[in-house]
Design a protein around this motif. Sequence first.
Motif, short mmCIF file in Angstrom:
data_model
loop_
_atom_site.label_atom_id
_atom_site.label_comp_id
_atom_site.label_asym_id
_atom_site.label_seq_id
_atom_site.Cartn_x
_atom_site.Cartn_y
_atom_site.Cartn_z
N ASP A 149 0.10 55.68 4.73
CA ASP A 149 -0.74 54.49 4.93
C ASP A 149 -1.47 54.23 3.62
O ASP A 149 -2.26 55.05 3.17
N ILE A 150 -1.20 53.10 2.98
CA ILE A 150 -1.77 52.83 1.65
C ILE A 150 -3.28 52.66 1.69
O ILE A 150 -3.95 52.81 0.68
N THR A 151 -3.84 52.35 2.87
CA THR A 151 -5.30 52.20 2.95
C THR A 151 -6.00 53.54 3.05
O THR A 151 -7.17 53.65 2.67
N ARG A 152 -5.29 54.55 3.57
CA ARG A 152 -5.82 55.92 3.63
C ARG A 152 -4.64 56.86 3.46
O ARG A 152 -3.92 57.15 4.41
N LEU A 153 -4.46 57.33 2.23
CA LEU A 153 -3.28 58.13 1.92
C LEU A 153 -3.27 59.44 2.70
O LEU A 153 -2.21 60.01 2.95
N ASP A 154 -4.45 59.95 3.08
CA ASP A 154 -4.50 61.23 3.78
C ASP A 154 -4.51 61.08 5.30
O ASP A 154 -4.71 62.05 6.03
N ALA A 155 -4.29 59.88 5.80
CA ALA A 155 -4.34 59.65 7.24
C ALA A 155 -3.15 60.32 7.93
O ALA A 155 -2.03 60.32 7.42
N LYS A 156 -3.42 60.87 9.10
CA LYS A 156 -2.36 61.46 9.90
C LYS A 156 -1.49 60.35 10.51
O LYS A 156 -1.89 59.19 10.57
N ASP A 212 5.49 44.69 -13.12
CA ASP A 212 4.57 44.18 -14.15
C ASP A 212 3.96 42.86 -13.72
O ASP A 212 2.74 42.64 -13.89
N GLU A 213 4.77 41.99 -13.16
CA GLU A 213 4.22 40.70 -12.70
C GLU A 213 3.22 40.91 -11.56
O GLU A 213 2.19 40.21 -11.48
N PHE A 214 3.51 41.86 -10.69
CA PHE A 214 2.59 42.16 -9.58
C PHE A 214 1.25 42.68 -10.11
O PHE A 214 0.19 42.26 -9.64
N GLN A 215 1.30 43.55 -11.09
CA GLN A 215 0.07 44.07 -11.69
C GLN A 215 -0.73 42.95 -12.36
O GLN A 215 -1.96 42.91 -12.27
N ASP A 216 -0.01 42.05 -13.04
CA ASP A 216 -0.70 40.92 -13.68
C ASP A 216 -1.38 40.04 -12.65
O ASP A 216 -2.50 39.55 -12.87
N ALA A 217 -0.72 39.82 -11.52
CA ALA A 217 -1.30 38.97 -10.47
C ALA A 217 -2.57 39.61 -9.91
O ALA A 217 -3.57 38.91 -9.67
N GLU A 272 -7.57 43.33 -1.53
CA GLU A 272 -7.77 44.78 -1.38
C GLU A 272 -6.48 45.48 -0.95
O GLU A 272 -6.19 46.58 -1.41
N LEU A 273 -5.70 44.87 -0.08
CA LEU A 273 -4.43 45.47 0.34
C LEU A 273 -3.48 45.63 -0.85
O LEU A 273 -2.85 46.68 -1.02
N TYR A 274 -3.40 44.60 -1.69
CA TYR A 274 -2.51 44.69 -2.86
C TYR A 274 -3.03 45.73 -3.85
O TYR A 274 -2.25 46.44 -4.50
N GLN A 275 -4.35 45.81 -4.00
CA GLN A 275 -4.91 46.84 -4.87
C GLN A 275 -4.56 48.24 -4.35
O GLN A 275 -4.18 49.13 -5.13
N GLN A 276 -4.69 48.44 -3.04
CA GLN A 276 -4.38 49.75 -2.46
C GLN A 276 -2.90 50.08 -2.58
O GLN A 276 -2.53 51.24 -2.83
N LEU A 277 -2.05 49.10 -2.43
CA LEU A 277 -0.62 49.32 -2.61
C LEU A 277 -0.32 49.71 -4.06
O LEU A 277 0.45 50.64 -4.32
N SER A 278 -0.94 49.00 -5.00
CA SER A 278 -0.74 49.32 -6.41
C SER A 278 -1.23 50.72 -6.74
O SER A 278 -0.57 51.47 -7.46
N ASP A 279 -2.39 51.10 -6.20
CA ASP A 279 -2.93 52.44 -6.47
C ASP A 279 -2.03 53.52 -5.89
O ASP A 279 -1.83 54.57 -6.51
#
Length: 812
Positions: free
Chosen positions: A100-107, A132-137, A226-233
């Motif tokens: 789960d990209i919002t909580r990587l440690d989630a069960k 790269d384009e996704f990061q730029d966006a 925030e969802l896209y940021q969490q996916l990128s992270d």
Amino acid sequence: MEEKKQRNKFYSAWAKGIVIALFLTAVACFSVFAMIFGGLMRQGFSWEELTSNYNNGKNYLETQDCGQRMASQVNKVRNALHDGKPFLTKGKLDKTKLVDITRLDAKTSQQNPATTYTVENLLELKDNGLWDEFQDAIWNAGNGFYEDYYEDDYYEDDEEFGVDGEDEKATEADASDDENVDISDYTPRFRYLYNYARDFETVLPESGETLAEYARTNPKKVSLFELYQQLSDAIAQLTSYQHGIKMDDKTNVIFMIQNLDNQVVYTNVTEWADGDVNLRDLEDVPVFVAEREDGKLKDVSDNDTDAGKWIYNYFQNDPVTGKNEKIIVSVDVSFPYSDEVSAAYVSYENYAGWGSGLAIGMLISFVAGILFLLIITLQSGLVCRDREAHTMIADRIPAEVMLAICGMALIGMVGIAGLGLTGSGNPTDGFWLTVITTGEILGAAVFLGAYLSVIRRWKAKKLWRSSFCYTIVKSCKKVYMARTTSGRMIVAFVGLVLMNYLLAVLFGGFGLILLFLADGVVLLYMIRENAGRQVIYDGLARLASGQLDYKIDEKDLTGDNRQMAAAVNRVGEGLQNAVKETLKSERLKADLITNVSHDIKTPLTSIINYVDLLKREDIQDPKIRSYIEVLDNKSKRLKQLTEDLVEASKVSSGNVVLDMKPIRFGELIRQTNGEFEEKFAARGLQMVCKMDEEPLVIMADGRRMWRVVENLYNNITKYAMPNTRVYVEAKRVGCRVVLGIKNISENPLNIKAEELTERFIRGDVSRSTEGSGLGLSIAKNLVGLQGGTFDIYLDGDLFKVVITFEAVDKES
């Protein structure tokens, strides 16, 4: 006569020239020694290694620096495993694992299908060619660069919804087809990401719906940004693990770490991939071997060297792969690669014996330089013909300029020395030796020239009079001191502007340097004054926060600041005395209530007991029996009043021990309704109770909350108009639990609502009624002590109480 000749020689020009030459030589020697010594330390040598004979029986592989470099390589594995923890199963990358990209440690049971991917899906997203384009966006959205895409309505949307895009939507968008989705009511940032970053989602989450659609249909719950940021992270962390775990660095450090729980092996030696290491092949090489059991290292070998001790301390409390593991770290002494270890090994073998000589050389040259500087200080300004101090033509330059030159020369010497230390510490590098030594000598010569000019003026007692500040201060002093505070500020500002103008006109480009220096002095003075005001402000803030015994330190303050600090300190003393008197008065009141209540209890107990005995006698006279009944009622009322007084005193003073636990507030209300059903029926009161079906859990003391609700219901029993309805409503509003109670008062409520919570207040009810006037006061104070709020509202004869507490999501 002979003594005079010796004195004349000491102050002669050639004697001064010799001392200056010796001073510059000492500076040059110190620079060379320091550059070589610092360069060797920069290559990894410690002070002890440089100043001791480490070549006698020891080599570089036994040093602490070698141990540090060995541990550093192993630490890369630890960092990689830390990054990869959410993506691993039994120590290996699991491409089928759900994350789960919002909580990587989630069960798995806690994961949201709309934001959950498999590890393989995350890898596919990373390699789909749009990364790269996704990061730029994402970067454009985070920095507000999506404005150009919506120039026509950007400011209108920005004003309504906010630039940060916390509200993703103002109204619901009615659309189901992706091609015809109406997102005109969404913020510009959402629309930008929806249109320009959604193409990146070539792989969908477990829900089968893109993050963009999930955010569009749930605007109050999630933010697309925030969802896209969490996916990128998440993808970046997975990539970091992949890069770190490759262990393909060209290094001479060899290692093997085996997780004994899952038998996974991490090594940069192909032959050790199965965890089988033949330690006999490493007999002639310092090797660190240890096993960790339940987090503790044991069976440690080669711990007698500095390298082994350093590695042991490094891994003692910090596992690499887990609580049970095997660690082997060594160095390939054939040095197949050219890395930091091999370079440090060569430097150690060649220069380790130089340390003592370099340290002694630095010490001697430093002491010699200080000594020659003191001698030239004594010689400066004095000549052979007399004992009077003489100045030179260069001493006509303002003293501030010479002091600035001294400072800049010192800064330049430090900068050149730093350049040498970041260059090469190799003593055979003649280029760096020449550059650094020449630069230090030039810097020392400039410093010495300006320094001796200041010394000559000081000896001639002309230092202050030769300064530029002296002229300004002398001409402005009388005018400045004659003005008020505001007038002084105006005069000081005009003087500063005039000084800047004169410096620029008289000295040209050099005057700009003097201008900056003069403005710097003014800035320092202003900083000092503002710092004093900040000290006073901090003192006022502490007084406002209740620290009435705090005193502002007046030692470093001057002028008006010192006077203000003294005034603030006096105010603090006055407030402290007033608070002490108030506390004393309140304490006396509380003690009086407690003591009087205690003294009343003893005779009151006797009265109640004797009344009880009289009631048991077979008294036939109805008149006497009525008297006994009155005595019984009044004595019980007096007992209740005494107990209420004691409890009110304790509650108001905070002298109550609370047992805070999660309690079901709704169950408490239902229980209280049952307890008071008969009392309400006797008065003709009809209970109308409305309560949420979900559990209403709050953090409170159950016994105290029962007392609060009991007091409120008793208040209704005594003062509500008979044959009316009583409304009780308990519900959850947001993150709070709210209890509301309403009834019609039997008597007019001709007082303010806040007065009803004061002690002994009962409206217009006669003093002969059963109430003590303390119930609402006790209830309000108990609610406040438990972190809740207690409010009373009056509307004509309508009496309403509202109690709120923070809701607790789970009952422990």
